[in-house]
Scaffold this motif. Structure first.
Motif, PDB file in Angstrom:
ATOM      1  N   MET A  84       9.910 -64.802 -20.515  1.00 31.10           N
ATOM      2  CA  MET A  84       9.193 -64.670 -21.782  1.00 31.10           C
ATOM      3  C   MET A  84       9.993 -65.307 -22.905  1.00 31.10           C
ATOM      4  O   MET A  84       9.447 -65.960 -23.796  1.00 31.10           O
ATOM      5  CB  MET A  84       8.930 -63.188 -22.095  1.00 31.10           C
ATOM      6  N   ALA A  85      11.308 -65.115 -22.865  1.00 38.24           N
ATOM      7  CA  ALA A  85      12.175 -65.662 -23.904  1.00 38.24           C
ATOM      8  C   ALA A  85      12.137 -67.186 -23.906  1.00 38.24           C
ATOM      9  O   ALA A  85      12.333 -67.821 -24.944  1.00 38.24           O
ATOM     10  CB  ALA A  85      13.612 -65.179 -23.710  1.00 38.24           C
ATOM     11  N   GLU A  86      11.891 -67.778 -22.739  1.00 44.47           N
ATOM     12  CA  GLU A  86      11.775 -69.237 -22.657  1.00 44.47           C
ATOM     13  C   GLU A  86      10.457 -69.722 -23.248  1.00 44.47           C
ATOM     14  O   GLU A  86      10.235 -70.909 -23.423  1.00 44.47           O
ATOM     15  CB  GLU A  86      11.890 -69.698 -21.210  1.00 44.47           C
ATOM     16  N   GLY A  87       9.557 -68.765 -23.545  1.00 44.93           N
ATOM     17  CA  GLY A  87       8.278 -69.120 -24.130  1.00 44.93           C
ATOM     18  C   GLY A  87       7.156 -69.248 -23.118  1.00 44.93           C
ATOM     19  O   GLY A  87       6.066 -69.718 -23.433  1.00 44.93           O
ATOM     20  N   LYS A  88       7.408 -68.823 -21.879  1.00 46.46           N
ATOM     21  CA  LYS A  88       6.403 -68.971 -20.829  1.00 46.46           C
ATOM     22  C   LYS A  88       5.278 -67.940 -20.978  1.00 46.46           C
ATOM     23  O   LYS A  88       5.510 -66.794 -21.352  1.00 46.46           O
ATOM     24  CB  LYS A  88       7.043 -68.815 -19.443  1.00 46.46           C
ATOM     25  N   SER A  89       4.062 -68.353 -20.670  1.00 49.45           N
ATOM     26  CA  SER A  89       2.906 -67.461 -20.658  1.00 49.45           C
ATOM     27  C   SER A  89       2.944 -66.613 -19.392  1.00 49.45           C
ATOM     28  O   SER A  89       3.725 -66.873 -18.467  1.00 49.45           O
ATOM     29  CB  SER A  89       1.612 -68.280 -20.681  1.00 49.45           C
ATOM     30  N   ASN A  90       2.073 -65.591 -19.328  1.00 52.12           N
ATOM     31  CA  ASN A  90       2.005 -64.765 -18.119  1.00 52.12           C
ATOM     32  C   ASN A  90       1.659 -65.618 -16.902  1.00 52.12           C
ATOM     33  O   ASN A  90       2.189 -65.407 -15.804  1.00 52.12           O
ATOM     34  CB  ASN A  90       0.962 -63.659 -18.294  1.00 52.12           C
ATOM     35  N   HIS A  91       0.761 -66.574 -17.092  1.00 50.14           N
ATOM     36  CA  HIS A  91       0.367 -67.444 -15.979  1.00 50.14           C
ATOM     37  C   HIS A  91       1.563 -68.259 -15.477  1.00 50.14           C
ATOM     38  O   HIS A  91       1.795 -68.359 -14.264  1.00 50.14           O
ATOM     39  CB  HIS A  91      -0.752 -68.376 -16.431  1.00 50.14           C
ATOM     40  N   ALA A  92       2.336 -68.814 -16.409  1.00 51.05           N
ATOM     41  CA  ALA A  92       3.501 -69.616 -16.032  1.00 51.05           C
ATOM     42  C   ALA A  92       4.574 -68.759 -15.374  1.00 51.05           C
ATOM     43  O   ALA A  92       5.247 -69.190 -14.431  1.00 51.05           O
ATOM     44  CB  ALA A  92       4.072 -70.317 -17.267  1.00 51.05           C
ATOM     45  N   ILE A  93       4.740 -67.528 -15.850  1.00 54.03           N
ATOM     46  CA  ILE A  93       5.707 -66.612 -15.240  1.00 54.03           C
ATOM     47  C   ILE A  93       5.296 -66.296 -13.807  1.00 54.03           C
ATOM     48  O   ILE A  93       6.127 -66.273 -12.898  1.00 54.03           O
ATOM     49  CB  ILE A  93       5.829 -65.314 -16.069  1.00 54.03           C
ATOM     50  N   ALA A  94       4.006 -66.068 -13.609  1.00 51.76           N
ATOM     51  CA  ALA A  94       3.498 -65.764 -12.266  1.00 51.76           C
ATOM     52  C   ALA A  94       3.781 -66.922 -11.314  1.00 51.76           C
ATOM     53  O   ALA A  94       4.201 -66.715 -10.161  1.00 51.76           O
ATOM     54  CB  ALA A  94       1.999 -65.478 -12.333  1.00 51.76           C
ATOM     55  N   GLU A  95       3.601 -68.151 -11.797  1.00 55.36           N
ATOM     56  CA  GLU A  95       3.863 -69.313 -10.950  1.00 55.36           C
ATOM     57  C   GLU A  95       5.350 -69.437 -10.639  1.00 55.36           C
ATOM     58  O   GLU A  95       5.734 -69.755  -9.508  1.00 55.36           O
ATOM     59  CB  GLU A  95       3.372 -70.590 -11.656  1.00 55.36           C
ATOM     60  N   THR A  96       6.199 -69.151 -11.627  1.00 56.27           N
ATOM     61  CA  THR A  96       7.647 -69.256 -11.431  1.00 56.27           C
ATOM     62  C   THR A  96       8.142 -68.229 -10.420  1.00 56.27           C
ATOM     63  O   THR A  96       8.977 -68.526  -9.563  1.00 56.27           O
ATOM     64  CB  THR A  96       8.383 -69.049 -12.775  1.00 56.27           C
ATOM     65  N   GLU A 103      -0.439 -59.291 -29.450  1.00 53.07           N
ATOM     66  CA  GLU A 103       0.287 -59.517 -28.204  1.00 53.07           C
ATOM     67  C   GLU A 103       1.478 -60.454 -28.370  1.00 53.07           C
ATOM     68  O   GLU A 103       2.584 -60.159 -27.940  1.00 53.07           O
ATOM     69  CB  GLU A 103      -0.668 -60.097 -27.153  1.00 53.07           C
ATOM     70  N   ASP A 104       1.262 -61.616 -29.007  1.00 54.37           N
ATOM     71  CA  ASP A 104       2.347 -62.582 -29.157  1.00 54.37           C
ATOM     72  C   ASP A 104       3.494 -61.993 -29.964  1.00 54.37           C
ATOM     73  O   ASP A 104       4.661 -62.259 -29.697  1.00 54.37           O
ATOM     74  CB  ASP A 104       1.840 -63.857 -29.845  1.00 54.37           C
ATOM     75  N   HIS A 105       3.165 -61.179 -30.984  1.00 51.17           N
ATOM     76  CA  HIS A 105       4.204 -60.585 -31.819  1.00 51.17           C
ATOM     77  C   HIS A 105       5.041 -59.609 -30.997  1.00 51.17           C
ATOM     78  O   HIS A 105       6.260 -59.554 -31.124  1.00 51.17           O
ATOM     79  CB  HIS A 105       3.558 -59.870 -33.002  1.00 51.17           C
ATOM     80  N   ARG A 106       4.404 -58.848 -30.139  1.00 52.10           N
ATOM     81  CA  ARG A 106       5.147 -57.903 -29.301  1.00 52.10           C
ATOM     82  C   ARG A 106       6.059 -58.639 -28.330  1.00 52.10           C
ATOM     83  O   ARG A 106       7.163 -58.173 -28.029  1.00 52.10           O
ATOM     84  CB  ARG A 106       4.186 -57.003 -28.510  1.00 52.10           C
ATOM     85  N   ARG A 107       5.643 -59.782 -27.844  1.00 50.74           N
ATOM     86  CA  ARG A 107       6.484 -60.559 -26.934  1.00 50.74           C
ATOM     87  C   ARG A 107       7.755 -60.999 -27.655  1.00 50.74           C
ATOM     88  O   ARG A 107       8.849 -60.932 -27.104  1.00 50.74           O
ATOM     89  CB  ARG A 107       5.713 -61.780 -26.408  1.00 50.74           C
ATOM     90  N   VAL A 108       7.616 -61.443 -28.892  1.00 45.03           N
ATOM     91  CA  VAL A 108       8.785 -61.856 -29.671  1.00 45.03           C
ATOM     92  C   VAL A 108       9.703 -60.669 -29.920  1.00 45.03           C
ATOM     93  O   VAL A 108      10.925 -60.752 -29.763  1.00 45.03           O
ATOM     94  CB  VAL A 108       8.342 -62.480 -31.016  1.00 45.03           C
ATOM     95  N   LEU A 109       9.122 -59.535 -30.294  1.00 46.49           N
ATOM     96  CA  LEU A 109       9.923 -58.336 -30.549  1.00 46.49           C
ATOM     97  C   LEU A 109      10.664 -57.892 -29.296  1.00 46.49           C
ATOM     98  O   LEU A 109      11.823 -57.469 -29.354  1.00 46.49           O
ATOM     99  CB  LEU A 109       9.034 -57.201 -31.058  1.00 46.49           C
ATOM    100  N   ALA A 110       9.993 -57.989 -28.155  1.00 44.56           N
ATOM    101  CA  ALA A 110      10.622 -57.584 -26.899  1.00 44.56           C
ATOM    102  C   ALA A 110      11.821 -58.470 -26.590  1.00 44.56           C
ATOM    103  O   ALA A 110      12.888 -57.987 -26.186  1.00 44.56           O
ATOM    104  CB  ALA A 110       9.604 -57.658 -25.753  1.00 44.56           C
ATOM    105  N   VAL A 111      11.666 -59.774 -26.781  1.00 45.39           N
ATOM    106  CA  VAL A 111      12.767 -60.701 -26.537  1.00 45.39           C
ATOM    107  C   VAL A 111      13.934 -60.388 -27.463  1.00 45.39           C
ATOM    108  O   VAL A 111      15.088 -60.307 -27.040  1.00 45.39           O
ATOM    109  CB  VAL A 111      12.298 -62.161 -26.734  1.00 45.39           C
ATOM    110  N   LEU A 112      13.641 -60.183 -28.742  1.00 46.42           N
ATOM    111  CA  LEU A 112      14.699 -59.887 -29.707  1.00 46.42           C
ATOM    112  C   LEU A 112      15.397 -58.569 -29.376  1.00 46.42           C
ATOM    113  O   LEU A 112      16.623 -58.461 -29.470  1.00 46.42           O
ATOM    114  CB  LEU A 112      14.117 -59.820 -31.122  1.00 46.42           C
TER     115      LEU A 112
END
Length: 220
Positions: free
Chosen positions: A162-174, A200-209
């Motif tokens: 997530m910190a790399e900026g990947k979407s859920n779809h991209a994470i699933a593929e990785t 949602e996007d804001h929570r992702r940033v907060l989680a990374v931080l």
């Protein structure tokens, strides 16, 4: 998409400019030092500034200081910082308040044109783009200083992507798992880090931080 480039190497600037213009972006200005960068961003109001960490006159952290000042003066301008090697303190300082519209990549990544262009676009659109090696270093630092045992190893892995900026779809593929499985991990991460429902996007940033230990107060 409008871009300002800042690097004291004319050769690198010209190379980046040509690369980005071939991808349909408009390089509206180039700067060779921090002062010139601030002036040109103020004049051209680009979508994103691509900035080298080390710039004249001391070749230490002028680029980083300029990036921080840009964030303060022009919060709507994305900032993608390039560094020859990982500088943990620089990365932590850059991410101290908000990772949205921020990127930190090693210069070696520029050779991967698709990844570099994707990072520029993501940062310009308000997302984050952190180099995988930077993420790994910061996560290791976080675990050494204050282990976040509430997250499972898989959840840490998901959060790192997530910190790399990947979407859920991209994470699933990785990770070679289903997107539904990733969604469950992300939901669990939000819950364990006590991040209330919001955009949602804001929570992702907060989680990374929160996980990197650089924005613990941001979610309170």
């Amino acid at each position: 998409m409008r871009v300002v480039l800042a690097d004291d190497s004319v050769l690198l600037r010209e190379g980046l400019a040509r690369l980005l213009e071939e991808q349909g972006m408009e390089v509206v200005a180039q700067a060779g030092d921090a002062e010139d960068l601030l002036r040109k961003v103020g004049a051209h109001k680009p979508d994103v500034a691509v900035v080298d960490v080390r710039m004249p006159p001391t070749q230490t952290d002028e680029g980083l200081k300029a990036a921080l000042e840009l964030r303060e003066r022009h919060p709507g301008v994305g900032v993608l910082v390039l560094s020859a090697y990982i500088e943990e303190s620089s990365a932590m300082e850059l991410l101290s308040d908000d990772a949205s519209g921020i990127g930190y990549l090693l210069k070696d990544r520029v050779g991967d044109v698709d990844r570099f262009v994707e990072a520029v676009k993501r940062v310009a659109e308000g997302g984050s783009a952190l180099d995988p090696e930077v993420v790994a270093r910061l996560l290791g630092r976080r675990r050494r200083e204050d282990p976040l045992d509430v997250l499972s190893p898989r959840e840490r892995e998901v959060l790192g992507l997530m910190a790399e900026g990947k979407s859920n779809h991209a994470i699933a593929e990785t990770l070679v798992v289903t997107e539904r499985a990733v969604e469950k991990h992300v939901t669990s991460i939000f819950s364990k880090l006590d991040l209330p429902p919001t955009v949602e996007d804001h929570r992702r940033v907060l989680a990374v931080l929160r996980f990197l230990g650089s924005g613990g107060g941001a979610a309170s």
